[in-house]
Design a protein around this motif. Structure first.
Motif, PDB file in Angstrom:
ATOM      1  N   MET A  31       3.562  17.783 -53.482  1.00  0.00           N
ATOM      2  CA  MET A  31       4.183  19.113 -53.480  1.00  0.00           C
ATOM      3  C   MET A  31       4.265  19.689 -52.078  1.00  0.00           C
ATOM      4  O   MET A  31       5.229  20.374 -51.733  1.00  0.00           O
ATOM      5  CB  MET A  31       3.419  20.049 -54.403  1.00  0.00           C
ATOM      6  CG  MET A  31       3.839  19.839 -55.859  1.00  0.00           C
ATOM      7  SD  MET A  31       3.386  21.227 -56.873  1.00  0.00           S
ATOM      8  CE  MET A  31       1.652  21.036 -56.898  1.00  0.00           C
ATOM      9  N   ALA A  32       3.250  19.391 -51.243  1.00  0.00           N
ATOM     10  CA  ALA A  32       3.309  19.884 -49.859  1.00  0.00           C
ATOM     11  C   ALA A  32       4.507  19.275 -49.141  1.00  0.00           C
ATOM     12  O   ALA A  32       5.207  19.953 -48.384  1.00  0.00           O
ATOM     13  CB  ALA A  32       2.019  19.550 -49.126  1.00  0.00           C
ATOM     14  N   VAL A  33       4.756  17.997 -49.422  1.00  0.00           N
ATOM     15  CA  VAL A  33       5.881  17.317 -48.787  1.00  0.00           C
ATOM     16  C   VAL A  33       7.198  17.961 -49.230  1.00  0.00           C
ATOM     17  O   VAL A  33       8.132  18.133 -48.442  1.00  0.00           O
ATOM     18  CB  VAL A  33       5.863  15.810 -49.132  1.00  0.00           C
ATOM     19  CG1 VAL A  33       7.177  15.158 -48.765  1.00  0.00           C
ATOM     20  CG2 VAL A  33       4.722  15.134 -48.412  1.00  0.00           C
ATOM     21  N   VAL A  34       7.242  18.356 -50.503  1.00  0.00           N
ATOM     22  CA  VAL A  34       8.456  18.977 -51.013  1.00  0.00           C
ATOM     23  C   VAL A  34       8.593  20.406 -50.482  1.00  0.00           C
ATOM     24  O   VAL A  34       9.682  20.913 -50.320  1.00  0.00           O
ATOM     25  CB  VAL A  34       8.413  18.972 -52.556  1.00  0.00           C
ATOM     26  CG1 VAL A  34       9.551  19.785 -53.127  1.00  0.00           C
ATOM     27  CG2 VAL A  34       8.488  17.561 -53.063  1.00  0.00           C
ATOM     28  N   TRP A  35       7.462  21.040 -50.189  1.00  0.00           N
ATOM     29  CA  TRP A  35       7.485  22.478 -49.939  1.00  0.00           C
ATOM     30  C   TRP A  35       7.711  22.882 -48.490  1.00  0.00           C
ATOM     31  O   TRP A  35       8.272  23.926 -48.218  1.00  0.00           O
ATOM     32  CB  TRP A  35       6.156  23.107 -50.434  1.00  0.00           C
ATOM     33  CG  TRP A  35       6.406  24.358 -51.187  1.00  0.00           C
ATOM     34  CD1 TRP A  35       6.438  25.612 -50.668  1.00  0.00           C
ATOM     35  CD2 TRP A  35       6.741  24.488 -52.564  1.00  0.00           C
ATOM     36  NE1 TRP A  35       6.745  26.514 -51.636  1.00  0.00           N
ATOM     37  CE2 TRP A  35       6.932  25.854 -52.815  1.00  0.00           C
ATOM     38  CE3 TRP A  35       6.887  23.582 -53.616  1.00  0.00           C
ATOM     39  CZ2 TRP A  35       7.261  26.341 -54.078  1.00  0.00           C
ATOM     40  CZ3 TRP A  35       7.215  24.061 -54.858  1.00  0.00           C
ATOM     41  CH2 TRP A  35       7.401  25.428 -55.079  1.00  0.00           C
ATOM     42  N   TRP A  36       7.263  22.079 -47.516  1.00  0.00           N
ATOM     43  CA  TRP A  36       7.330  22.566 -46.129  1.00  0.00           C
ATOM     44  C   TRP A  36       8.739  22.909 -45.659  1.00  0.00           C
ATOM     45  O   TRP A  36       8.910  23.863 -44.887  1.00  0.00           O
ATOM     46  CB  TRP A  36       6.629  21.613 -45.156  1.00  0.00           C
ATOM     47  CG  TRP A  36       7.334  20.303 -44.927  1.00  0.00           C
ATOM     48  CD1 TRP A  36       7.083  19.133 -45.576  1.00  0.00           C
ATOM     49  CD2 TRP A  36       8.394  20.026 -44.014  1.00  0.00           C
ATOM     50  NE1 TRP A  36       7.923  18.150 -45.145  1.00  0.00           N
ATOM     51  CE2 TRP A  36       8.742  18.669 -44.176  1.00  0.00           C
ATOM     52  CE3 TRP A  36       9.091  20.782 -43.079  1.00  0.00           C
ATOM     53  CZ2 TRP A  36       9.751  18.057 -43.446  1.00  0.00           C
ATOM     54  CZ3 TRP A  36      10.096  20.165 -42.345  1.00  0.00           C
ATOM     55  CH2 TRP A  36      10.423  18.819 -42.526  1.00  0.00           C
ATOM     56  N   PRO A  37       9.782  22.166 -46.090  1.00  0.00           N
ATOM     57  CA  PRO A  37      11.112  22.531 -45.557  1.00  0.00           C
ATOM     58  C   PRO A  37      11.511  23.955 -45.896  1.00  0.00           C
ATOM     59  O   PRO A  37      12.223  24.608 -45.131  1.00  0.00           O
ATOM     60  CB  PRO A  37      12.045  21.538 -46.228  1.00  0.00           C
ATOM     61  CG  PRO A  37      11.188  20.422 -46.675  1.00  0.00           C
ATOM     62  CD  PRO A  37       9.877  21.017 -47.001  1.00  0.00           C
ATOM     63  N   ASP A  67       5.582  32.181 -53.718  1.00  0.00           N
ATOM     64  CA  ASP A  67       5.541  30.732 -53.892  1.00  0.00           C
ATOM     65  C   ASP A  67       4.297  30.258 -54.612  1.00  0.00           C
ATOM     66  O   ASP A  67       4.338  29.255 -55.315  1.00  0.00           O
ATOM     67  CB  ASP A  67       5.612  30.044 -52.522  1.00  0.00           C
ATOM     68  CG  ASP A  67       7.049  29.859 -52.086  1.00  0.00           C
ATOM     69  OD1 ASP A  67       7.933  30.305 -52.835  1.00  0.00           O
ATOM     70  OD2 ASP A  67       7.286  29.269 -51.019  1.00  0.00           O
ATOM     71  N   LEU A  68       3.190  30.970 -54.442  1.00  0.00           N
ATOM     72  CA  LEU A  68       1.970  30.543 -55.124  1.00  0.00           C
ATOM     73  C   LEU A  68       2.208  30.480 -56.617  1.00  0.00           C
ATOM     74  O   LEU A  68       1.757  29.545 -57.293  1.00  0.00           O
ATOM     75  CB  LEU A  68       0.823  31.496 -54.795  1.00  0.00           C
ATOM     76  CG  LEU A  68      -0.019  31.037 -53.609  1.00  0.00           C
ATOM     77  CD1 LEU A  68      -0.895  32.153 -53.119  1.00  0.00           C
ATOM     78  CD2 LEU A  68      -0.855  29.827 -53.989  1.00  0.00           C
ATOM     79  N   GLY A  69       2.941  31.464 -57.151  1.00  0.00           N
ATOM     80  CA  GLY A  69       3.294  31.433 -58.564  1.00  0.00           C
ATOM     81  C   GLY A  69       4.135  30.215 -58.893  1.00  0.00           C
ATOM     82  O   GLY A  69       3.850  29.474 -59.853  1.00  0.00           O
ATOM     83  N   SER A  70       5.143  29.954 -58.063  1.00  0.00           N
ATOM     84  CA  SER A  70       6.043  28.831 -58.333  1.00  0.00           C
ATOM     85  C   SER A  70       5.292  27.505 -58.259  1.00  0.00           C
ATOM     86  O   SER A  70       5.543  26.599 -59.046  1.00  0.00           O
ATOM     87  CB  SER A  70       7.182  28.805 -57.324  1.00  0.00           C
ATOM     88  OG  SER A  70       7.644  30.081 -57.083  1.00  0.00           O
ATOM     89  N   ILE A  71       4.382  27.389 -57.274  1.00  0.00           N
ATOM     90  CA  ILE A  71       3.664  26.129 -57.107  1.00  0.00           C
ATOM     91  C   ILE A  71       2.807  25.841 -58.328  1.00  0.00           C
ATOM     92  O   ILE A  71       2.784  24.724 -58.846  1.00  0.00           O
ATOM     93  CB  ILE A  71       2.794  26.176 -55.833  1.00  0.00           C
ATOM     94  CG1 ILE A  71       3.697  26.120 -54.605  1.00  0.00           C
ATOM     95  CG2 ILE A  71       1.806  25.029 -55.812  1.00  0.00           C
ATOM     96  CD1 ILE A  71       2.975  26.373 -53.318  1.00  0.00           C
ATOM     97  N   ILE A  72       2.136  26.891 -58.814  1.00  0.00           N
ATOM     98  CA  ILE A  72       1.273  26.686 -59.977  1.00  0.00           C
ATOM     99  C   ILE A  72       2.105  26.254 -61.177  1.00  0.00           C
ATOM    100  O   ILE A  72       1.706  25.366 -61.948  1.00  0.00           O
ATOM    101  CB  ILE A  72       0.475  27.976 -60.253  1.00  0.00           C
ATOM    102  CG1 ILE A  72      -0.588  28.129 -59.173  1.00  0.00           C
ATOM    103  CG2 ILE A  72      -0.147  27.954 -61.631  1.00  0.00           C
ATOM    104  CD1 ILE A  72      -1.219  29.478 -59.099  1.00  0.00           C
ATOM    105  N   ILE A  73       3.300  26.817 -61.291  1.00  0.00           N
ATOM    106  CA  ILE A  73       4.145  26.441 -62.421  1.00  0.00           C
ATOM    107  C   ILE A  73       4.714  25.031 -62.239  1.00  0.00           C
ATOM    108  O   ILE A  73       4.753  24.238 -63.174  1.00  0.00           O
ATOM    109  CB  ILE A  73       5.253  27.494 -62.615  1.00  0.00           C
ATOM    110  CG1 ILE A  73       4.599  28.741 -63.214  1.00  0.00           C
ATOM    111  CG2 ILE A  73       6.348  26.982 -63.535  1.00  0.00           C
ATOM    112  CD1 ILE A  73       5.486  29.943 -63.267  1.00  0.00           C
ATOM    113  N   LEU A  74       5.108  24.705 -60.995  1.00  0.00           N
ATOM    114  CA  LEU A  74       5.614  23.347 -60.741  1.00  0.00           C
ATOM    115  C   LEU A  74       4.523  22.318 -61.012  1.00  0.00           C
ATOM    116  O   LEU A  74       4.776  21.252 -61.598  1.00  0.00           O
ATOM    117  CB  LEU A  74       6.092  23.217 -59.292  1.00  0.00           C
ATOM    118  CG  LEU A  74       6.571  21.815 -58.888  1.00  0.00           C
ATOM    119  CD1 LEU A  74       7.822  21.436 -59.665  1.00  0.00           C
ATOM    120  CD2 LEU A  74       6.842  21.721 -57.401  1.00  0.00           C
ATOM    121  N   GLU A  75       3.311  22.663 -60.627  1.00  0.00           N
ATOM    122  CA  GLU A  75       2.193  21.745 -60.831  1.00  0.00           C
ATOM    123  C   GLU A  75       1.994  21.513 -62.333  1.00  0.00           C
ATOM    124  O   GLU A  75       1.796  20.379 -62.774  1.00  0.00           O
ATOM    125  CB  GLU A  75       0.942  22.345 -60.191  1.00  0.00           C
ATOM    126  CG  GLU A  75      -0.266  21.461 -60.226  1.00  0.00           C
ATOM    127  CD  GLU A  75      -1.190  21.826 -61.369  1.00  0.00           C
ATOM    128  OE1 GLU A  75      -1.933  20.941 -61.804  1.00  0.00           O
ATOM    129  OE2 GLU A  75      -1.138  22.985 -61.839  1.00  0.00           O
TER     130      GLU A  75
END
Lengths: 477, 321, 329
Positions: free
Chosen positions: A225-231, A283-291
């Motif tokens: 997810m970090a790889v997907v997220w940094w851009p 984004d924290l919300g989105s990350i938790i949902i993506l996870e």
């Protein structure tokens, strides 16, 4: 609602002022003289929090987020039952189920026969840690590349942004899936080689040391997810930094002969921090949902590690008869995502001087009048109506049938209300009410239990409307 | 008035603008400007918006690299400076910008704003707080302003802070780029008085850029009049106001409103038609000829150079060849 | 001259902010006569723009017109613009009272041609055939000295230069032959040579059309050049009002005197400028009494306690200052 909230907000103002005062006193204690040097900062902070206090939604967000963080921290310690003891109870029991020892299981049990409430408490920690870890890994990289791209421009910018484009053009979910499918074996080796890292992660996730072997898949989705997220952050920071770079203070810094690095990190970066903070929050919300979505697909933490997405995926086969298997973890995710988003929006409003001014300006204080109370009662009745509908009628497809018309009705009413001619002659209200009643009655043929809740909502709407009318008569917006 | 502190020779600054794919046009913001600034004087640059006067100020200080031309500082070619000399040049030359609202970093306290430069360059200032306070006093601010943020100040006060920031480096040469055009007249007066006094006190050499003729006249000893990237006339401030040679200067000076109803209504005005040409597509020949009431055939063909009328007066116009 | 077309009486406009009530305009009265240029001068935030917009109730939230009257004469009948229903006021705005704002770029819609925007103004207030309106628009563009109006009418705003845009805006505001033109800093963003063209244009239009102009500006030179009568505003109040020569030759109010002294005159030899000490007061908590006393070198005790009344020192010359308390007409 507005006027009543202001009364609450005034109390909150005192509270937040006090918090800032305590913070200032603390800093003063650590380094004397701090208070005089930072008087402006302190008053600015107080003002910002006061603006934050004007928004009930922002406070709802903050409350939800704080709750989630607290659950995330203390969850593993207060969870009534361990996650590693499986098949203790019969699986998939409904909420409120009482076991043979007379213990009530508030949320019932999951697919592996464990207490669902405990699983959510354990799972919250895992979600929280994954979310923060993704941000901690992805954001710094994104920030540095974005700053460099914006500041130097030209070819450097081209190269960085084309790399970003490549990452963007690749579907994020697919990339994350591919990575989390290929990474675990390597991470497994790494964890075996570096036991201290393993111990640290075990502590962080609050799991049993013997389950350290399950960490590989968990860490791999963090990396994925970090790889997907940094851009995302590179683009964001580049955009903000580009506009900051054009401001005269950057040129003034150049005229002082400061180095590029100093200008980037001491002048431009601090001025982008508010945008960054807002985006990170949302984004924290989105990350938790993506996870959770990745776990739903079978990636990420593996059983017996409790994971919210996994709980939903396990309940799939029993939908809709055993709705709670999906609704309860789903609602948890929904609330967490909502909380971060509301908080993020609230922060955006107080950081942006323009909207902050409109918050500060848009409030007129006046005494609470009868129609404010009536309006509040209306709000409560509408919410109560929806809630009773949800509680009385639990069958999942029925819930969908129930909620959709209610939303539709609300839209119809609002629509008619906005037609100026109609509403002026009360025809709009009357038509809206008739349509409402008719639909509820029609609906009640299929689902009798929605009838009372529909009526409660109707009462709420009538109350709201009459409060608006009284307000208008008295010349209050 | 001996040796010039700063000599500019045929300075050009072009900004590329993309047309199609690879074809490029150039905005000729500064297009062949030469002048000298002598030690201790204030050199005024006046011109309308978009004439390139701001770009000129920034290019002279190398805040943007020039496209062509030479800049000599005390006889040394600035463009050939090595890194160490360049840092020294940065310290000795400072600029005060037009917009006080964005020229201060909103996240820095006034103390940080002012001390940043000296600290970065390792200039010994003694006790930093006392140093900053003495500077603040010099520009008419108070000690209690020290730890405030820029947004707590009015425009005039911000401009004072920006001036203090420039002075903190103990500069020899300061460019003032329209320092008062964003301010109200009553505030403008006090800032101008202050700059003038500080210049005398500290022996500063300066370049004062403005669109306001009255302000430039008050501030500077010599004035250069700019029109679309070029200086068309240079002269002693008082003499220039008495008699203008270039037709553009004449029109410009005659159309400034004078704050005196009788004088301003009675005087003869030269109203030139049309508008300045775009700095991308300049006319061939003299850039003023399309608006010039005295245009001659040669004006359309060849561009006039600055020619010397007397020691104090230069003009770029075929009428005086 | 003694033939007013607009009478503003005791106008008050307050802005309700979280920080407090900003009294942007606080008891302003003046008259605008037929065919005159009425200058409204003052520094940033003194309320001059708010005053000029309040006349037709163009006040943005959270501002509110607290009290006052703005009597406008239509065919020898006086109507109070502040009490008129919104749809009737809309008919007056853009036809009888029009505005030219400071920023010509944002005053024009980038999606429509210059000609169309003038046609739109014509059709909003007149029942004419669009083709007729188009030729009238071109006529107007010619009148505001736009070269080749037929071609320019078909250009979009971004194709026009700043001075040209300002002239299109001026054209749109005079096309309906208004009785009153409110020009709010019309030349602030344009160059001196273009400003000279604008001044010439406005005075021509005034003579040709016989309209009155309210000129809102901070530029003393522009006022000296154009205005017939001048009102000096300070912190939400008109402190002095007189004809332009009196204002410049024999100003009475210390603020007016300061204002005139601090502007550099290019025709004079100046060793020093004379700034006004202090800063503009906060309009949420304005100073007690006269709002100028903290900056006034001639302040007396009474200035701190009581706001000065308007004193008519001579015909058409009113000043709000205690120094002249005994010398009224």
């Amino acid at each position: 609602m507005g006027v009543i909230w202001i009364k609450i907000a005034k109390r909150l103002d005192k509270f937040t002022d006090k918090i800032i005062d305590i913070y200032a006193a603390l800093r003063e204690f650590i380094s004397p003289g701090w208070k005089t040097k930072n008087r402006s900062k302190v008053s600015e902070l107080k003002l910002m929090l006061r603006a934050f206090n004007r928004s009930p939604l922002a406070w709802t967000g903050l409350t939800l987020v704080l709750l989630f963080i607290i659950i995330g921290i203390i969850g593993p310690y207060v969870a009534p039952e361990p996650y590693w003891e499986v098949y203790v109870y019969p699986k998939n029991m409904p909420p409120g189920w009482v076991d043979s020892n007379g213990v009530v299981h508030l949320f019932g049990t999951d697919y592996y026969g464990r207490d669902l409430l405990s699983m959510i408490l354990w799972g919250a920690r895992i979600s929280l840690v994954i979310g923060l870890a993704v941000i901690a890994l992805g954001v710094p990289l994104g920030i540095i590349l974005g700053l460099v791209a914006a500041y130097y421009g030209g070819k450097v910018d081209e190269v960085i942004m084309r790399i970003v484009d490549v990452f963007y053009s690749f579907p994020a979910l697919v990339l994350a899936i591919a990575l989390s499918a290929t990474l675990p074996s390597r991470i497994d080796i790494l964890l075996r080689e570096v036991p201290i890292l393993k111990d640290f992660l075990v502590l962080l996730f609050g799991i049993r040391p013997e389950h350290g072997g399950y960490l590989a898949t968990t860490v791999s989705i963090i990396v994925a997810m970090a790889v997907v997220w940094w851009p995302v952050y590179t683009r964001l920071l580049r955009a903000v930094a580009l506009s900051e770079r054009e401001k005269v203070y950057v040129e003034a810094a150049k005229a002082l002969g400061l180095s590029d690095r100093t200008i980037m990190f001491k002048h431009i970066l601090p001025n982008t921090s508010s945008v960054l903070l807002v985006t990170i929050t949302i984004d924290l919300g989105s990350i938790i949902i993506l996870e959770a979505a990745l776990s739903f697909l079978g990636l990420g933490p593996q059983p017996p590690l409790p994971e919210i997405g996994r709980l939903i995926s396990d309940g799939r086969a029993y939908w809709p008869e055993k709705w709670w298997l999906i609704i309860i973890p789903g609602a948890f995710l929904f609330i967490v995502g909502l909380g971060w988003n509301l908080l993020g929006d609230g922060l955006r409003d107080i950081f942006d001087p323009k909207t902050r001014r409109s918050i500060e300006f848009g409030i007129k204080e006046r005494p609470i009048m009868v129609h404010d109370i009536i309006g509040l009662l209306g709000d409560i009745a509408i919410i109560a109506g929806f809630l009773t509908a949800g509680i009385v009628y639990r069958d999942a497809p029925g819930m969908v049938i129930l909620f959709a018309p209610l939303v539709l009705l609300y839209v119809v009413w609002k629509g008619l209300n906005t037609v100026r001619f109609l509403s002026r002659h009360y025809v709009g209200y009357a038509l809206g009410l008739i349509a409402y009643l008719w639909l509820i009655t029609a609906l009640a043929k299929f689902l009798p239990s929605t009838y009372p809740s529909g009526l409660i909502v109707l009462c709420g709407v009538v109350l709201k409307m009459s409060s608006e009318e009284i307000g208008k008569r008295r010349g209050v917006k | 008035m001996s040796e010039p502190l700063l000599s500019i020779r045929n300075l050009k600054k072009y900004f590329p603008v993309r047309r199609f794919l690879l074809a490029k046009d150039y905005v000729k913001a500064v297009d062949g400007v030469s002048f000298d600034i002598y030690e201790g004087e204030m050199f005024g640059v006046v011109g309308e918006s978009g004439c390139g006067k701001t770009t000129l100020g920034r290019t002279v200080l190398l805040l943007t690299p020039p496209t062509a031309g030479e800049i000599y500082y005390r006889g040394e070619d600035v463009l050939k400076y090595d890194n160490k000399k360049m840092i020294e040049f940065r310290r000795k030359t400072q600029i005060v910008f037009q917009d006080p609202y964005s020229s201060l970093d909103p996240r820095q306290t006034i103390f940080d704003v002012i001390i940043e430069g000296p600290r970065y360059h390792g200039i010994d200032v003694g006790d930093p707080e006392e140093f900053v306070i003495s500077l603040l006093r010099k520009v008419g601010l108070e000690e209690y302003h020290l730890y405030r943020y820029p947004h707590e100040f009015s425009g005039g006060q911000k401009q004072r802070i920006a001036i203090a920031r420039a002075l903190a480096m103990n500069p020899e040469f300061v460019v003032f780029d329209e320092p008062t055009s964003a301010l109200d007249v009553s505030v403008q007066a006090s800032i101008l008085n202050m700059i003038k006094q500080l210049q005398k006190e500290l022996g500063l050499t300066g370049m004062f850029i403005s669109h306001d003729l009255a302000v430039v006249k008050f501030m500077s000893q010599r004035i250069g009049v700019m029109y679309v990237g070029k200086i068309v006339e240079i002269g002693d401030s008082d003499e220039l106001f008495k008699e203008q040679l270039h037709p553009y200067t004449r029109a410009l000076f005659s159309s400034i409103p004078i704050p005196n109803p009788q004088k301003t209504r009675l005087r003869k005005k030269i109203i030139i038609r049309g508008e300045p040409p775009s700095p991308i597509h300049l006319p061939k020949g003299c850039r003023f000829y399309p608006r010039c009431p005295y245009a001659m055939p040669i004006c359309k063909v060849e561009e006039p150079d600055l020619i010397e009328i007397n020691a104090n007066r230069h003009v770029a116009c075929w009428l005086y060849r | 001259m003694s033939d007013p077309i607009l009478k503003v009486e005791d106008l008050r406009v307050y802005f309700y902010t979280y920080a407090g009530v900003v009294k942007a305009v606080d008891g302003v009265s003046f008259e605008v006569y037929n065919k005159e240029v009425f200058g409204l001068i003052g520094e940033t935030g003194c309320g001059k723009t708010v005053t000029s917009r309040a006349i037709t109730r163009l006040i943005p939230d959270p501002g509110r017109i607290e009290s006052g009257r703005a009597l406008f004469r239509i065919n020898s009948r006086w109507v109070d613009l502040l009490k008129l229903p919104e749809d009737e006021l809309r008919k007056i705005r853009g036809s009888m009272i029009t505005y030219v704002f400071q920023d010509p770029t944002s005053a024009l819609d980038p999606l429509y041609t210059a000609g169309y925007q003038i046609v739109e103004t014509i059709l909003a207030h007149n029942k004419t055939h669009p083709r007729e309106a188009w030729s009238k628009a071109i006529e107007t563009l010619r009148r505001v000295l736009i070269p080749e109006p037929e071609i320019r009418a078909r250009s979009y705003p971004h194709e026009l230069s700043g001075g040209m845009k300002q002239r299109v805006v001026a054209g749109a505001s005079i096309v309906n032959e208004p009785r009153l033109l409110v020009a709010d800093e019309p030349t602030t963003n344009v160059d001196v040579t273009i400003q000279a063209q604008m001044i010439e244009l406005l005075s021509q239009l005034k003579n040709l059309k016989g309209m009155s102009i309210i000129l809102v500006t901070h530029n003393m030179g522009l006022i000296a050049e154009m205005a017939d009568r001048v009102a000096v505003m300070y912190a939400g109040k008109i402190v002095e009002i007189a004809d332009v020569n009196t204002i410049f030759e024999e100003p009475l109010h210390p603020y007016t005197q300061g204002l005139i002294n601090c502007v550099p005159d290019p025709t004079k030899e100046l060793k020093e400028l004379y700034p006004i000490a202090g800063t503009v007061p906060d309009l949420i908590n304005p100073p007690s009494g006269c709002r100028f006393w903290p900056r006034c070198s001639r302040a007396m005790d009474i200035c701190k306690r009581e706001a000065p009344p308007g004193i008519n020192v001579s015909e058409g010359h009113r000043v709000e200052c205690w120094l002249y308390a005994g010398s009224g007409l």
